[in-house]
Enzyme design. Sequence first.
Site, mmCIF file in Angstrom:
data_model
loop_
_atom_site.group_PDB
_atom_site.id
_atom_site.type_symbol
_atom_site.label_atom_id
_atom_site.label_comp_id
_atom_site.label_asym_id
_atom_site.label_seq_id
_atom_site.Cartn_x
_atom_site.Cartn_y
_atom_site.Cartn_z
ATOM 1 N N ASP B 29 42.186 44.462 47.052
ATOM 2 C CA ASP B 29 41.470 44.379 45.773
ATOM 3 C C ASP B 29 40.372 45.440 45.787
ATOM 4 O OD1 ASP B 29 39.641 43.568 43.644
ATOM 5 O OD2 ASP B 29 40.721 41.676 43.619
ATOM 6 N N ILE B 30 40.322 46.270 44.747
ATOM 7 C CA ILE B 30 39.384 47.394 44.707
ATOM 8 C C ILE B 30 37.946 46.932 44.443
ATOM 9 C CG2 ILE B 30 39.578 47.942 42.237
ATOM 10 C CD1 ILE B 30 39.885 50.508 45.104
ATOM 11 N N HIS B 93 49.198 37.567 40.274
ATOM 12 C CA HIS B 93 48.665 38.072 41.535
ATOM 13 C C HIS B 93 48.005 36.948 42.310
ATOM 14 C CE1 HIS B 93 45.861 38.773 38.208
ATOM 15 N NE2 HIS B 93 44.837 38.725 39.042
ATOM 16 N N HIS B 95 45.398 36.012 45.028
ATOM 17 C CA HIS B 95 44.234 36.492 45.780
ATOM 18 C C HIS B 95 44.241 35.861 47.165
ATOM 19 C CE1 HIS B 95 41.838 38.140 42.343
ATOM 20 N NE2 HIS B 95 42.420 37.192 41.641
#
Lengths: 129, 129
Positions: B29-30, B93, B95
């Site tokens: 994750d950016i 998505h 996490h």
Amino acid sequence: MSTIFTKIINGEIPSYKVAEDEHFFAFLDINPNTRGHTLCVPKQEVNKLFDLDKDTYEGLMRFSYKVAKAIERSVPCDRIGMAVIGLEVPHVHVHLIPINEMKDMTFQHKTPVPAEEMKALAEQIQQNL
Amino acid sequence: MSTIFTKIINGEIPSYKVAEDEHFFAFLDINPNTRGHTLCVPKQEVNKLFDLDKDTYEGLMRFSYKVAKAIERSVPCDRIGMAVIGLEVPHVHVHLIPINEMKDMTFQHKTPVPAEEMKALAEQIQQNL
């Protein structure tokens, strides 16, 4: 000593039960983020999700999918969010939460639900399994 | 139009890739909650987790288990938390977040990680798969 979830599974502590099979148990969270917030728990007492053996982990995820679909059919919402955190009770539990906005997933806003409505919710989800 | 995650999977947008197989893709994750925060994504573009067909859902959960174990071997933490919310990007998505306390799971506290360290983290997780 058994965890509070084992006591719920064994019926020593009452709960609003939603689903049960040989290995897993689901019931309404008593302090819900939103109406319909449900916990899915393996009967095996393991603290951390990724310490579950692969079969139990996959079984729990399959079980959670079934329960999530039933919640979705029972509670109007944008979608069902999922979370596994587990810092409070050392017994794996998958949160399934009907959500509409991000704050429904932060565990910082709670929705008190009267006992009668909890009972009705649990019954409705059961029927939609 | 394809989602930002499809563009990442196709390499049109660069990412710190962690794992990939025929059906799934994982990358850092950016804008991570904590160091090592990773997203696992099906290559199929579906908005909501419980709209995935059963096989893809179960495949995604199996894939996430493998990636979580590798993160756990790479980043010191109490455990790996899991969340699926999806209100921002309409492409499922999962996490996976190395956590030590509840605030690591609220998505309200972010941890800037320099590019060099992101690269090293992704490589380390890859090696621990």
